[in-house]
Motif scaffolding. Structure first.
Motif, PDB file in Angstrom:
ATOM      1  N   LYS A 248      36.261  38.737  55.111  1.00  0.00           N
ATOM      2  CA  LYS A 248      36.724  40.123  55.144  1.00  0.00           C
ATOM      3  C   LYS A 248      38.048  40.212  55.896  1.00  0.00           C
ATOM      4  N   HIS A 249      39.045  40.740  55.192  1.00  0.00           N
ATOM      5  CA  HIS A 249      40.370  40.902  55.781  1.00  0.00           C
ATOM      6  C   HIS A 249      41.089  41.996  54.994  1.00  0.00           C
ATOM      7  N   PRO A 250      41.833  42.875  55.664  1.00  0.00           N
ATOM      8  CA  PRO A 250      42.466  43.990  54.953  1.00  0.00           C
ATOM      9  C   PRO A 250      43.476  43.560  53.894  1.00  0.00           C
ATOM     10  N   ARG A 251      43.962  42.319  53.982  1.00  0.00           N
ATOM     11  CA  ARG A 251      44.968  41.878  53.008  1.00  0.00           C
ATOM     12  C   ARG A 251      44.409  40.908  51.972  1.00  0.00           C
ATOM     13  N   LEU A 252      43.081  40.698  51.966  1.00  0.00           N
ATOM     14  CA  LEU A 252      42.467  39.802  50.993  1.00  0.00           C
ATOM     15  C   LEU A 252      41.615  40.584  50.005  1.00  0.00           C
ATOM     16  N   LEU A 253      41.797  40.306  48.736  1.00  0.00           N
ATOM     17  CA  LEU A 253      41.023  40.936  47.677  1.00  0.00           C
ATOM     18  C   LEU A 253      40.319  39.853  46.876  1.00  0.00           C
ATOM     19  N   LEU A 254      39.004  39.973  46.708  1.00  0.00           N
ATOM     20  CA  LEU A 254      38.260  39.030  45.867  1.00  0.00           C
ATOM     21  C   LEU A 254      38.537  39.363  44.401  1.00  0.00           C
ATOM     22  N   GLU A 255      39.209  38.467  43.718  1.00  0.00           N
ATOM     23  CA  GLU A 255      39.548  38.680  42.313  1.00  0.00           C
ATOM     24  C   GLU A 255      38.506  38.110  41.370  1.00  0.00           C
ATOM     25  N   ARG A 256      37.900  36.999  41.771  1.00  0.00           N
ATOM     26  CA  ARG A 256      37.050  36.291  40.824  1.00  0.00           C
ATOM     27  C   ARG A 256      35.921  35.571  41.553  1.00  0.00           C
ATOM     28  N   HIS A 257      34.739  35.608  40.961  1.00  0.00           N
ATOM     29  CA  HIS A 257      33.592  34.856  41.489  1.00  0.00           C
ATOM     30  C   HIS A 257      32.947  34.139  40.315  1.00  0.00           C
ATOM     31  N   ILE A 258      32.865  32.800  40.428  1.00  0.00           N
ATOM     32  CA  ILE A 258      32.314  31.988  39.342  1.00  0.00           C
ATOM     33  C   ILE A 258      31.121  31.212  39.878  1.00  0.00           C
ATOM     34  N   PRO A 259      29.892  31.627  39.552  1.00  0.00           N
ATOM     35  CA  PRO A 259      28.715  30.859  39.973  1.00  0.00           C
ATOM     36  C   PRO A 259      28.445  29.716  38.992  1.00  0.00           C
TER      37      PRO A 259
END
Length: 280
Positions: A248-259
């Motif tokens: 968690k960080h204000p400048r990080l965005l999770l774009e993709r999650h590949i299980p």
């Protein structure tokens, strides 16, 4: 007659009934003392909880020395296959393409930036260990381009860095360097257009105490050296709910999650997760 000299302490009398206790300043004093004692016990128990050996450079130096003595120069945590290299290649190729609207879950792709300083046009691998990921990346045909020209693999084990540097199959394109990923003083702000890590962050938060505190420090440092718009690819065993809390960080965005599922040691169908973050 009540003996006030026995019941009085600094002008306050001991209450003699429940009602008096509830309205007495002594209740506040006792509650505060009780809370302080509880906190002291918690702090003592926390300090006695052992740290994870994975966060110790001395542990890894010894482990790598033994590994080399036993004739083992390479070791892959989790897995390394063409699919993972393809994921890295896709992020590098994003430098020259727009969003294709496919199933990747990535919207409004931006060109991979060219940061300032030593990280410009360099892919940064965090905690390389004895992995051959850097070699696999540069050996894939056409994976490098004008935006990403080389790979810098770092680790906080001096034994590991020396070993990998001696056996470097791609000098000039792949380099190995000592760096503690929680304090990368040698690297400028906003430097690297792409960062990858495999199992490194998991080892940071593996048991031990102060895991979240260590995670926060490393995340802030990784975000600092990432160029605006840069991406971070992370391979982990952690589930999304847990992993996103660590990252968690204000400048990080999770774009993709590949299980995915892969064989890991004696686990035939281990659940592995590939995460792709972007720095805003």
């Amino acid at each position: 007659a009540r003996l006030k000299n026995k019941n009085a302490v600094e002008g306050m009398e001991w209450p003699e009934s429940l009602l008096e206790w509830l309205s007495s300043p002594w209740l506040v004093v006792l509650v505060l003392v009780g809370l302080a004692v509880i906190q002291m016990i918690k702090d003592r128990l926390s300090s006695q909880r052992p740290r994870s050996h994975y966060e110790s450079a001395e542990y890894w130096n010894l482990r790598y020395k033994r590994s080399v003595q036993q004739g083992v120069a390479e070791y892959e945590w989790y897995y390394l296959d063409q699919e993972l290299v393809d994921q890295v290649a896709a992020l590098i190729s994003d430098a020259d393409g727009d969003s294709d609207g496919g199933d990747s879950g990535v919207r409004n792709r931006t060109r991979l930036p060219t940061g300032k300083g030593s990280g410009s046009r360099t892919l940064l691998e965090l905690g390389c260990g004895q992995s051959t990921l850097a070699d696999a990346i540069v050996e894939r045909d056409g994976i490098l381009n004008e935006r990403i020209k080389r790979v810098l693999a770092v680790d906080f084990s001096t034994v590991c860095v020396r070993q990998r540097a001696r056996e470097n199959r791609h000098p000039g394109v792949v380099a190995y360097q000592y760096a503690d990923i929680g304090q990368m003083d040698d690297f400028d702000d906003d430097s690297f257009p792409l960062v990858v890590e495999k199992a490194t962050f998991d080892s940071v938060v593996h048991n031990g105490r102060d895991a979240m505190k260590r995670a926060r420090k490393i995340v802030c440092e990784v975000v600092r050296v990432m160029a605006p718009g840069a991406r971070l690819l992370s391979v982990s065993l952690k589930k999304p709910q847990i992993y996103q809390e660590y990252w968690k960080h204000p400048r990080l965005l999770l774009e993709r999650h590949i299980p995915i599922t892969r064989q890991i040691m004696d686990i035939p169908d281990a659940a592995i997760h590939i995460y792709v973050f972007r720095k805003n």
